[in-house]
Structures are given as structure tokens and as C-alpha cells.
Design a protein around this motif. Structure first.
Motif, short mmCIF file in Angstrom:
data_model
loop_
_atom_site.label_atom_id
_atom_site.label_comp_id
_atom_site.label_asym_id
_atom_site.label_seq_id
_atom_site.Cartn_x
_atom_site.Cartn_y
_atom_site.Cartn_z
N ALA A 185 39.10 44.23 23.91
CA ALA A 185 40.19 44.40 22.94
C ALA A 185 41.53 44.30 23.66
N TYR A 186 42.50 43.68 22.99
CA TYR A 186 43.87 43.60 23.50
C TYR A 186 44.79 44.33 22.52
N LEU A 187 45.40 45.41 22.99
CA LEU A 187 46.37 46.16 22.20
C LEU A 187 47.70 46.04 22.93
N ILE A 188 48.64 45.31 22.33
CA ILE A 188 49.88 44.94 23.02
C ILE A 188 51.08 45.50 22.28
N LYS A 189 52.02 46.06 23.04
CA LYS A 189 53.24 46.66 22.48
C LYS A 189 54.46 46.05 23.14
N SER A 190 55.36 45.50 22.33
CA SER A 190 56.60 44.91 22.83
C SER A 190 57.74 45.91 22.68
N SER A 191 58.65 45.92 23.65
CA SER A 191 59.78 46.85 23.59
C SER A 191 60.87 46.38 22.63
N ASP A 192 60.80 45.12 22.20
CA ASP A 192 61.83 44.58 21.30
C ASP A 192 61.19 43.51 20.42
N LYS A 193 61.01 43.83 19.15
CA LYS A 193 60.33 42.89 18.25
C LYS A 193 61.14 41.61 18.03
N GLY A 198 59.38 38.74 15.99
CA GLY A 198 59.62 39.64 14.87
C GLY A 198 58.61 40.77 14.72
N GLU A 199 57.70 40.93 15.67
CA GLU A 199 56.70 42.00 15.62
C GLU A 199 56.68 42.73 16.96
N ASP A 200 56.35 44.02 16.91
CA ASP A 200 56.31 44.78 18.16
C ASP A 200 54.92 45.27 18.53
N SER A 201 53.93 45.08 17.65
CA SER A 201 52.56 45.50 17.95
C SER A 201 51.60 44.37 17.61
N PHE A 202 50.64 44.13 18.51
CA PHE A 202 49.66 43.07 18.33
C PHE A 202 48.29 43.58 18.73
N SER A 203 47.27 43.12 18.05
CA SER A 203 45.90 43.50 18.41
C SER A 203 44.97 42.31 18.22
N SER A 204 44.00 42.20 19.12
CA SER A 204 43.02 41.12 19.04
C SER A 204 41.75 41.55 19.77
N VAL A 205 40.66 40.82 19.51
CA VAL A 205 39.38 41.09 20.14
C VAL A 205 38.82 39.78 20.68
N ASP A 206 38.41 39.80 21.93
CA ASP A 206 37.82 38.64 22.59
C ASP A 206 36.34 38.92 22.81
N VAL A 207 35.48 38.08 22.25
CA VAL A 207 34.03 38.25 22.37
C VAL A 207 33.45 37.04 23.09
N LYS A 208 32.65 37.30 24.13
CA LYS A 208 32.05 36.21 24.91
C LYS A 208 30.57 36.47 25.13
N TRP A 209 29.76 35.49 24.79
CA TRP A 209 28.31 35.55 25.00
C TRP A 209 27.94 34.56 26.09
N THR A 210 27.18 35.05 27.10
CA THR A 210 26.72 34.20 28.19
C THR A 210 25.20 34.25 28.24
N HIS A 211 24.60 33.07 28.38
CA HIS A 211 23.13 32.97 28.47
C HIS A 211 22.74 32.24 29.75
N TRP A 212 21.85 32.87 30.54
CA TRP A 212 21.36 32.27 31.77
C TRP A 212 20.03 31.57 31.51
N LEU A 213 19.89 30.37 32.03
CA LEU A 213 18.67 29.59 31.88
C LEU A 213 17.80 29.72 33.12
N GLY A 214 16.57 29.29 33.00
CA GLY A 214 15.65 29.37 34.12
C GLY A 214 15.92 28.29 35.14
N SER A 215 15.14 28.31 36.23
CA SER A 215 15.36 27.37 37.33
C SER A 215 15.05 25.93 36.94
N ASN A 216 14.26 25.74 35.89
CA ASN A 216 13.91 24.39 35.45
C ASN A 216 14.69 23.97 34.21
#
Length: 303
Positions: A185-193, A198-216
Motif C-alpha cells: 500500500a502507498y499512503l502519500i501526504k503532500s505538504s501543499d496540495k 490540487g490534492e494533498d492525500s493519495f492512496s494506492s495498492v500495488d499487487v504482484k503475483w510471481t510464479h516459479w517454474l520447474g527446471s524443465n
């Protein structure tokens, strides 16, 4: 700030200068990464494309202490009559690991410093300093990860704008540890909108899925990943990639797909295709645009 800056950069410089010695020692693990990004903008009022090159040196000692130093050089091509911007960024990272039987895992304390400079004629994104501490936990099974990160970004040439970011992360393995899901999660606050669209607060979510495969696995692929970003963020700091996004536009979503190949556990080649949505407010007119990019990297593990 200046003491922390000098300490981190001095430590990173020591790592860089002692690379030959480090690579010869059994107590050290060293890796170097060269990477580059090619990107273009669709529907942007101001930007055409972007290119960047990166270098990262990371050194771990006895799995207790880690230093890293990173460099990034980039060029943003603007539409006439706006002049292009050339930018350089340096980063130093220090980590100290503590192993606890009581907690059943490893605690990591981390401190990162970023310095960003460019030839932007407005000077608004030049001379940026970022300090970022973090506390992380990884259990001994390596199937559960938690961290709490904070960063403070100073923009002295932009009316002394200060941006604070709180970024907690939760990650876990499943499917016999062949899959990993990371949620940040990213919760960001600016000192001057007025200086952050024009905004002083921002929020976002970063989701990442990683899959490992076999040797073959087909085409020798070691793993692949899919990432999605939802919400809004601006002036974000990514200390995993040692990157500062000092672009004064709002990022309103992103998606990426990456593939990594391993060669004899010595080399790693990674390619990522990505798409990001942005929004810029200029003279009360909203410019929504998209960035497409290709990321390529080569990592060398020195043993």
C-alpha cells in the motif's frame, strides 16, 4: 539529513571500491545489475518518450549486513518548444539483519538515501533528497513477509514541498512455495496540495503475483510475474527498485508482465512490459495519458 546522507553514500562507496576483494571472499555475496527502460507516451500534451539506464551493486556480508549503491541516468523527450530533461539519480542502501528464534524469523532494519538532480528549466524537480527507513520481517520458512516503510522527500526548489509516504507490505507464498503474492500500500501526504495537482492525500495498492517454474520449463523460464496498481499516487518512492518518481503528475493505475531467465545460477535476465495511466492538470485542463515501457536487465551473481 546531511549526516545520514554522508554515512550511506560513504558506506556504498566503500562497497564499490572493494568489489574485487569482496568477490574473492567466501563471506561475501555480491551481485551487479545493468538495466534499461524504453518508454513512450500516448495522448500526452507535453511528452514524447523516455529512456533510462541503471546500474546497481549489492553486497551482503555473512547474511548480516548489506550495502547497495545505485545509479540512474534518464532522458525525457518533450514536445516543442519544451526542452528535454536529462536526469541523474544516486541511491545508497544499508541493511542490518537480526535472526530471532522467538519470532521465528529474520528482522531487517533498512535505511535508504536518494539524491536526484536534473536540468529541468523550471527547477521544480531538481535537487530532490529522500530519506527512507524500513523495518521488515521474513519468517524462517520464507513463506511470510511483512514490512513497514516510511519516506520523506524534500523538493527545495519547488517552494520547499515535502512529501511523506507510508508504505506497508504483506507477502506470502502458496502452492508449495511455487507462487508468491505481494501486496503493498502507498499512503502519500503532500505538504501543499497546490503543488500536487490540487490534492494533498493519495492512496494506492500495488499487487504482484510471481510464479516459479520447474527446471524443465518452456524456453528455460525461471519465473514470471504479473503486477497491478490501483488507486492514485504522486511523488512515490520505490526502495525495492531504488527509484524516485519525481514526476509531478498523478499515476492512476498500472499493469505489468515480466519474465526472468536464469543461466547456471550465475546470470539472470529479466524483461518487463508495462503500462501506466497518468493525469496532469494544467490551466484547469485535464490531460489523461498513458505510458508504455519495456524494461530489460542483466544481473550477475559473483561467487
Amino acid at each position: 539529513m546531511e549526516i545520514i546522507k554522508n554515512t550511506l553514500l560513504s558506506g556504498a562507496l566503500m562497497v564499490a571500491m572493494s568489489t574485487n576483494t569482496v568477490m574473492a571472499g567466501d563471506d561475501w555475496y555480491v551481485s551487479t545489475t545493468l538495466s534499461g527502460v524504453l518508454g513512450s507516451y500516448s495522448d500526452s500534451t507535453f511528452r514524447n518518450d523516455v529512456m533510462s539506464a541503471n546500474f546497481l551493486l549489492n553486497a551482503d556480508y555473512l547474511e548480516n549486513v548489506s550495502f547497495a549503491v545505485g545509479y540512474n541516468g534518464s532522458n525525457v523527450d518533450f514536445k516543442d518548444p519544451i526542452e528535454d530533461i536529462k536526469q541523474t539519480a544516486f541511491a545508497g542502501r544499508f541493511q542490518y539483519h537480526i535472526y530471532s528464534d522467538a519470532l521465528g524469523g529474520r528482522l531487517t532494519t533498512q535505511l535508504v538515501y536518494h539524491s536526484v538532480s536534473n536540468d529541468d528549466t523550471t527547477k521544480l524537480t531538481d535537487g530532490v533528497d529522500v530519506i527512507a527507513p524500513k523495518l521488515a520481517f521474513l519468517n524462517f520458512k520464507k513463506d511470510l513477509y511483512l514490512d513497514v516503510g516510511f519516506s520523506k522527500s524534500d523538493y527545495p526548489n519547488n517552494s520547499n514541498l515535502t512529501v511523506k509516504q507510508f508504505a506497508p507490505t504483506f507477502g506470502f507464498a502458496f502452492n508449495d512455495s511455487t507462487d508468491w503474492l505481494n501486496i503493498k500500500a502507498y499512503l502519500i501526504k503532500s505538504s501543499d496540495k497546490d503543488l500536487s495537482q490540487g490534492e494533498d492525500s493519495f492512496s494506492s495498492v500495488d499487487v504482484k503475483w510471481t510464479h516459479w517454474l520447474g527446471s524443465n520449463a518452456i524456453l528455460g523460464i525461471d519465473n514470471f510475474s504479473i503486477g497491478v496498481l490501483g488507486g492514485k499516487r504522486i511523488f512515490a518512492v520505490d526502495n525495492d527498485a531504488l527509484a524516485v518518481y519525481n514526476l509531478a503528475d498523478i499515476q492512476k493505475g498500472a499493469a505489468s508482465f515480466g519474465v526472468t531467465w536464469k543461466i547456471r545460477d550465475e546470470y539472470e535476465i529479466t524483461t518487463i512490459l508495462g503500462l501506466s495511466k497518468f493525469e496532469n492538470l494544467t490551466s484547469n485542463v485535464v490531460n489523461a495519458y498513458t505510458q508504455q515501457y519495456l524494461y530489460l536487465s542483466l544481473k550477475k551473481n559473483w561467487e
